[in-house]
Design an enzyme around this catalytic site. Structure first.
Site, PDB file in Angstrom:
ATOM      1  N   ASP A  62       1.375  -0.876   0.038  1.00  0.00           N
ATOM      2  CA  ASP A  62      -0.351  -0.084   0.239  1.00  0.00           C
ATOM      3  C   ASP A  62       0.460   1.366   0.158  1.00  0.00           C
ATOM      4  OD1 ASP A  62       0.945  -0.311   2.836  1.00  0.00           O
ATOM      5  OD2 ASP A  62      -0.380   0.761   3.611  1.00  0.00           O
ATOM      6  N   GLU A 123      -0.144  -1.271   6.274  1.00  0.00           N
ATOM      7  CA  GLU A 123       1.246  -0.594   6.237  1.00  0.00           C
ATOM      8  C   GLU A 123       1.012   0.664   7.094  1.00  0.00           C
ATOM      9  OE1 GLU A 123       5.211   0.462   7.661  1.00  0.00           O
ATOM     10  OE2 GLU A 123       3.950   0.759   6.346  1.00  0.00           O
ATOM     11  N   HIS A 328       5.739   9.860   1.542  1.00  0.00           N
ATOM     12  CA  HIS A 328       4.734  10.854   2.139  1.00  0.00           C
ATOM     13  C   HIS A 328       4.092  12.117   1.703  1.00  0.00           C
ATOM     14  CE1 HIS A 328       3.531   7.540   5.537  1.00  0.00           C
ATOM     15  NE2 HIS A 328       4.012   7.199   4.751  1.00  0.00           N
TER      16      HIS A 328
END
Length: 354
Positions: A62, A123, A328
């Site tokens: 993911d 995760e 991120h």
């Protein structure tokens, strides 16, 4: 390939096909069903030299959001996105290195350890996929998790406990104008408790944060409920628990002063671990790095990974830097030369004898 947390089906199908083509046996568990997702964790096995200990390689399927419509752009030897989504190097770079390793050892008929591969789901939402995996399937006692930011040769050998807490302060509603004296102000109690807490860096190994506060139904109503959430991180599991108890106590004390009640719940995203410098997996990692002419370095991270779950289940692992930077974020990037180094390092990790 779009693969948001709990929506990894397309990625799982692609990887299953690749793994089978490379001669591995593949199983998919029901973790996705348990979590409300559309696929499970993938476990694969490749037979190797039975005189060598098996090794587990892991990356997660993911990605964080925004991830739909990813478009990788190669520019000046660096992969990045078009700026509207994340790149997905976290953790596609680790996945790519594992696949390339499997291809190379097959193409070159290299002697290698028995290899176990685990591609996990969910995760990024605190390792929920690996927590639902049946570790009785795993024969390896050591693992390399390809899921860390930094240059080739860096690995994380220490990670914290991450503890979440939820507090519900129950007061008594009343009209704020006509009868304020009959109400019990839930937000006031919560505010007093928070004011008594030291937030931020508690000590060199521990942090405490209040993340959200919700309460009240209108400006003319004494609020009868205030909910507060937060987290504690610490390299000491015991310290994290002790600090959670202190938070609970402060809320109880503040609530008791005005007759409010408190419900307190805590949960663990992951548990702290530290791999000793003298452990064989560290020696093996350093040997592979030196063989590749890169300098090995062990670090501590203040984030969690599937490796936290591995250690809880008796598997000693390192989280290996995987050619991913500014994860991120929309500025995420992956240098091609480091992707190549990562694949070469991963090959050495499964082919070098101790």
């Amino acid at each position: 390939i779009n693969s948001p947390s709990l929506g990894e089906r397309q990625m799982a199908d692609y990887l299953t096909n690749e793994l089978i083509t490379l001669g591995l046996t593949v199983e998919e568990d029901d973790a996705g069903k348990q979590l409300g997702g559309n696929c499970g964790n993938l476990y694969a096995f490749l037979e190797g030299d039975s005189s060598l200990p098996p090794i587990l390689l892991c990356s997660h399927m993911d990605t964080v959001e925004p991830s739909t419509g990813k478009k990788a752009i190669l520019e000046d030897g660096v992969f990045h996105s078009d700026g509207t989504t994340i790149l997905g190097a976290d953790d596609c770079s680790g996945t790519a290195a594992i696949l390339e390793t499997l291809r190379v050892i097959q193409e070159q008929n290299l002697t290698h350890r028995p290899i176990e591969v685990l591609f996990t789901i969910a995760e990024e939402i605190y390792c929920k996929g690996s927590k639902h995996f049946d570790f009785s399937k795993i024969h390896s006692k050591e693992a390399f998790v390809l899921d860390y930011s930094g240059p080739t040769g860096v690995a994380a050998s220490k990670a914290p406990t991450i503890l979440f807490f939820n507090v519900a302060v129950h007061g008594l509603a009343s009209h704020a104008g006509f009868a304020p004296q009959t109400g019990i102000h839930a937000i006031q109690a919560a505010s007093k408790a928070i004011a008594c807490l030291k937030l931020g860096q508690i000590d060199s190994e521990t942090t405490l944060n209040i993340g959200t506060i919700h309460g009240g139904s209108g400006n003319n109503v004494i609020p009868d409920l205030c909910t507060v959430t937060g987290e504690i991180r610490s390299y000491s599991h015991e310290t994290a628990i002790s600090l959670a108890e202190e938070v609970h106590k402060q809320f109880e004390n503040a609530a008791a002063e005005i007759g409010a009640k408190v419900e307190f719940e805590k949960s663990f995203a992951c548990r702290a671990y530290e791999v000793a410098n003298h452990h064989p997996i560290v020696s093996h990692f350093k040997k592979a790095c030196l063989k590749l002419n890169v300098t090995p370095a062990l670090e501590k991270t203040f984030g969690g990974s599937d490796n936290n779950v591995f250690v809880e289940n008796g598997i000693t692992g390192l989280v290996v830097a995987s050619a991913m930077y500014q994860c991120h974020s929309l500025n995420e990037y992956a240098p091609v030369n480091e992707l190549i180094q990562l694949a070469e390092l991963t090959r050495l990790l499964v082919t070098l004898e101790d």
